[in-house]
Design an enzyme around this catalytic site. Structure first.
Site: not given
Length: 319
Positions: A269, A295
């Site tokens: 992301h 992430c």
């Protein structure tokens, strides 16, 4: 009607008269500018203050805690006979700069902290005048200093007071480069929808994501994986995706997320956003070093590219 001049107005008039006397006094014959140094300009989006410093360590510290680096405001002489004094108001959270020792002493008497000589004004060069403006409605960031006469005029039209010349530089300013987190990592993107034998390698050691066609690396992205080895190792495949999310527990979200299965907990992301959907500048500047909860963070356009083009089912190797 007779106009009454207040005590405050007398003080302002006296300060400005002394200020202009210093600025317009004859150039000392025994002194000359020595060298030049870059003067960095930063902006605090929370308080509205512009800040100016010749210290690159101070610049880097402030950008690390959320200030926006706006580039080189001007070049100042390394030494001259005309110092510019730097002061700080701890109650307002505001800095002020002046070459007028009377103004400096008056502010110190009012509780401002004198922080020494910030830089110098030119003794001889009149090609780079810095203009000073004042916002009577602001608590912090009440003064602005700029080489740009268009910026000065824009602020005056918006209600700022034009306070004339502040000091002189010896060279022009220079805009800040676009921060890494706001631009592509490596130029023009290849079309992933037609790339044969596509796979993604995430190197935790390198803090890089390698896009591969067979054995060839066709694009390299700068990344931030998890702190304390929070990013899982292994082989995964691209699964779901979405335009944005927000995690209230972590106090941040992101845009352009693409999950890798089978966990679907970890994502590629963008750099993080706050609860209002604005990118968190201090987090953006961490790109290229471990910073996430697990992430894989990417620059904004890199993440958007993955979101738009990375096919579902693409193999992802994290090591």
């Amino acid at each position: 009607m007779r106009r009454t001049i207040t005590k405050h107005a007398f003080v302002v008039i006296a300060v400005m008269a002394a200020f202009m006397a210093v600025l317009l006094s004859p150039i000392p014959q025994a002194s000359a500018d020595e060298g030049s140094r870059d003067m960095y300009r930063l902006y605090n989006p929370n308080s509205g203050e512009h800040f100016y410093t010749a210290d690159s360590n101070e610049r880097d510290h402030l950008t690390g805690v959320g200030w926006v680096y706006e580039g080189i405001g001007w070049r100042a002489p390394v030494q001259s006979s005309v110092p510019v004094y730097r002061l700080y108001n701890s109650n307002a959270g505001d800095h002020h700069y002046t070459l007028n020792s009377y103004e400096r002493d008056m502010l110190v008497s009012k509780g401002w902290r004198y922080e020494g000589i910030g830089w110098y004004s030119s003794d001889t060069n009149r090609s780079y005048p810095l203009y000073r403006q004042y916002n009577p409605n602001a608590k912090a960031g009440a003064h602005n200093y700029t080489l740009n006469s268009n910026e000065k005029d824009m602020l005056v039209r918006a209600g700022w007071h034009d306070e004339g010349l502040a000091w002189y530089g010896v060279g022009p300013g220079e805009g800040a480069p676009v921060p890494q987190y706001q631009r592509p990592s490596g130029g023009t993107y290849p079309n992933l929808s037609v790339t044969p034998n596509l796979s993604i390698n995430v190197s935790i050691a390198d803090q890089r994501v390698y896009v591969k066609s067979g054995s060839n690396v066709i694009y390299t992205l700068i990344a931030s994986t998890g702190v304390n080895n929070a990013t899982p190792r292994g082989t995964f495949r691209i699964g779901n995706r979405g335009s944005s999310f927000y995690n209230a527990r972590e106090g941040m979200g992101a845009n352009y997320w693409v999950a890798f299965e089978p966990t679907n907990t970890y994502l590629f992301h963008s750099v993080p956003t706050n609860s209002s959907g604005q990118y968190i500048v201090s987090e953006g500047y961490k790109l290229g070093q471990p910073a996430s909860h697990g992430c894989v963070r990417l620059s904004i356009p890199d993440a958007q590219w993955f979101y738009q083009q990375l096919p579902s089912g693409t193999v992802v190797h994290i090591f």
